[in-house]
Design a protein around this motif. Structure first.
Motif: not given
Length: 206
Positions: A58-59, A135-142, A152-153, A158-166
């Protein structure tokens, strides 16, 4: 300045968590595997790496290509709906299964291949994953200049890794609650409902 680095990362972290911390097919599967303590590390890794690939895409601007090819999302939508309905049926069948879901006998555990195949399907056959991450995160980053968009990416990854690990490894804290078969049946009933609702949503194109 430090703030020039921290603010974009925190922006990506917040945006990423706001999109993935929700009741969905992928999270329900990770939670169930965590409660069963079954191939948790593999499941967490697959989910985190898949999210990272999609976020980077996306980025990098691939979201524009996906928006230009609506037919691809349509095919994915119907394939994903079919898979979700099938998974919902399996969860519903487990609700009525008299065998205790707390059994840890070797024959009762799913093989790694089957677990990974299910995890990959729940991730890559879900059009909402592409809409949210690519699309959404890509739009925010771009919407930000270099190098902020990549920071931002990185924050979103990092948020994804932290969430799935937790979620995966933290699920075992709920093990005392799931010591009773009725708790597993209620969880599978919830999973069946969530999967069915998501499948219907996909079929309706909403």
């Amino acid at each position: 300045m430090v703030t020039d680095f921290v603010i974009p990362v925190l922006t990506g972290l917040g945006a990423g968590l706001s999109l993935i911390v929700a009741i969905g097919a992928q999270n329900a599967f990770v939670l169930r595997q965590g409660l069963r303590t079954e191939h948790v590390a593999w499941v967490v890794t697959v989910c985190a790496v898949s999210d990272a690939v999609l976020i980077v895409a996306g980025v990098a601007g691939i979201g524009v290509l996906i928006q230009a090819a609506p037919g691809l999302l349509t095919v994915t939508r119907y394939a994903g709906a079919a898979f979700l309905l099938g998974y919902a049926a399996l969860a519903a069948r487990r609700v009525w299964n008299r065998q205790s879901m707390t059994t840890r006998a070797a024959g009762d555990r799913a093989g790694l291949g089957a677990v990974l195949a299910t995890c990959l399907a729940l991730t890559w056959l879900n059009p909402h994953v592409y809409l949210d991450t690519v699309i959404l995160l890509g739009s925010i980053a771009n919407s930000h200049p270099e190098p902020d968009r990549w920071l931002i990416g990185a924050g979103a990854v990092a948020g994804s890794v932290a969430w799935f690990t937790a979620l995966g490894f933290g699920a075992r804290l709920l093990s005392p609650l799931f010591a009773r078969p009725i708790a597993w049946r209620l969880l599978d009933a919830l999973i069946a409902v969530v999967m069915t609702v998501l499948a219907v949503t996909l079929l309706l194109g909403t």
